[in-house]
Write a protein that holds these residues in place. Structure first.
Motif, mmCIF file in Angstrom:
data_model
loop_
_atom_site.group_PDB
_atom_site.id
_atom_site.type_symbol
_atom_site.label_atom_id
_atom_site.label_comp_id
_atom_site.label_asym_id
_atom_site.label_seq_id
_atom_site.Cartn_x
_atom_site.Cartn_y
_atom_site.Cartn_z
ATOM 1 N N LEU A 180 0.841 -1.177 0.031
ATOM 2 C CA LEU A 180 -0.128 -0.003 -0.179
ATOM 3 C C LEU A 180 0.704 1.098 0.160
ATOM 4 N N GLU A 185 1.454 7.389 -5.425
ATOM 5 C CA GLU A 185 0.811 8.710 -4.136
ATOM 6 C C GLU A 185 -0.658 9.130 -4.602
ATOM 7 N N ARG A 188 -3.032 6.284 -4.255
ATOM 8 C CA ARG A 188 -3.133 5.900 -2.644
ATOM 9 C C ARG A 188 -3.787 6.897 -1.846
ATOM 10 N N ASP A 189 -3.899 8.271 -2.192
ATOM 11 C CA ASP A 189 -4.559 9.247 -1.578
ATOM 12 C C ASP A 189 -6.095 9.079 -1.947
ATOM 13 N N LEU A 191 -7.737 6.406 -2.782
ATOM 14 C CA LEU A 191 -8.023 5.166 -2.094
ATOM 15 C C LEU A 191 -8.272 5.273 -0.480
ATOM 16 N N HIS A 192 -7.538 6.176 -0.099
ATOM 17 C CA HIS A 192 -7.509 6.565 1.370
ATOM 18 C C HIS A 192 -8.765 7.330 1.735
ATOM 19 N N ALA A 193 -8.896 8.506 0.782
ATOM 20 C CA ALA A 193 -10.012 9.514 1.036
ATOM 21 C C ALA A 193 -11.201 8.790 0.785
ATOM 22 N N GLU A 194 -11.263 7.622 -0.005
ATOM 23 C CA GLU A 194 -12.766 6.989 0.054
ATOM 24 C C GLU A 194 -12.798 5.748 0.938
ATOM 25 N N GLY A 195 -11.965 5.640 1.811
ATOM 26 C CA GLY A 195 -12.269 4.791 3.008
ATOM 27 C C GLY A 195 -11.818 3.029 2.692
ATOM 28 N N TRP A 196 -11.117 3.143 1.371
ATOM 29 C CA TRP A 196 -10.660 1.722 1.066
ATOM 30 C C TRP A 196 -9.352 1.214 1.839
ATOM 31 N N GLY A 197 -8.716 2.089 2.450
ATOM 32 C CA GLY A 197 -7.699 1.582 3.444
ATOM 33 C C GLY A 197 -8.429 0.698 4.564
#
Length: 256
Positions: A180, A185, A188-189, A191-197
């Motif tokens: 991940l 970048e 990654r940003d 996916l993180h913003a959409e909560g998939w982390g």
């Protein structure tokens, strides 16, 4: 959704082509019949599913460097070699599973591992698609990570709830956070913003815990983890195609 299904089937089928022949090498001959009958059809299913996905995303491999003298072209060529070999191995198992010696089953597992790594590199190309490109070193790590996930998926298909504890699942869980971190970048940003982390985190926790869960819960945990990771990769692939096409130029390999 078809992308997630393709990832899921690829992990399960290629992982099974490693784990099951290796374990069946030390099993009584009658237990080998099931895999001998299923190996070839399962491989064709994943190939048909992957072909269906590529037919609906014709620019995916072009965006990843298809047809150029690059790392991506080398990966496609390696898969074009290993897949026919794996089909031949499965055909031998189908015809001669009764007489095949233990060494033959271990050899089948070894060839399955080579094909699994080639498929892992190809899956990373599908994940990349037309989006930001990763450096060859990152691609190599991603290939190893996909290979570990496939081996964990293979451990989920062993059939017996009381079978050996998962070996590769905890290793895959440890590799996922670095995978991940090494994603482009921009991707990654998003996916993180959409909560998939959170989905990726849940997958890692399930993989890591599977080895120490009660026997009846190990396989469900592994299947759930592989499904979540496949869903994550499918979404990452779709998201990657929407990002700007800024990437490092594909690396040209002399003489390839």
């Amino acid at each position: 959704m078809i992308g997630a299904v393709t990832f899921l089937l690829a992990f399960l089928v290629f992982g099974s082509h490693v784990v099951l022949p290796w374990r069946l090498a030390t099993r009584p001959t009658p237990r080998r019949r099931g895999w001998a009958l299923l190996a070839l059809p399962s491989l064709f299913v994943v190939l048909l599913t992957g072909g269906w996905w590529l037919s609906s995303h014709p620019d995916t491999l072009l965006g990843a460097g298809w047809g150029s003298r690059s790392v991506s072209d080398l990966i496609v060529r390696s898969l074009a070699v290993t897949l026919p070999v794996l089909i031949l191995v499965d055909s031998v198992l189908l015809v001669g599973w009764r007489k095949l010696e233990d060494l033959g089953w271990r050899l089948a597992a070894g060839l399955g591992l080579v094909a699994s790594l080639s498929a892992g590199a190809f899956l990373e190309l599908l994940r990349t698609g037309e989006g930001p490109w990763s450096r060859p070193a990152v691609l190599a790590f991603a290939t190893a990570c996909h290979g570990l996930v496939a081996l964990a998926a293979g451990e989920a298909t062993t059939g017996r709830a009381t079978g050996p504890r998962p070996v590769f699942a905890p290793l895959a869980a440890l590799a996922l956070p670095l995978y991940l971190f090494l994603l482009p970048e921009a991707l990654r940003d998003v996916l993180h913003a959409e909560g998939w982390g959170i989905t990726a985190l849940a997958c890692g926790l399930l993989l890591f815990a599977a080895r120490w869960l009660p026997p009846r819960l190990r396989r469900p945990a592994l299947f759930a983890a592989i499904a979540l990771w496949s869903l994550f990769l499918g979404l990452a692939s779709e998201t990657s195609t929407r990002l700007p096409h800024s990437r490092a130029a594909p690396v040209v390999l002399p003489g390839v």
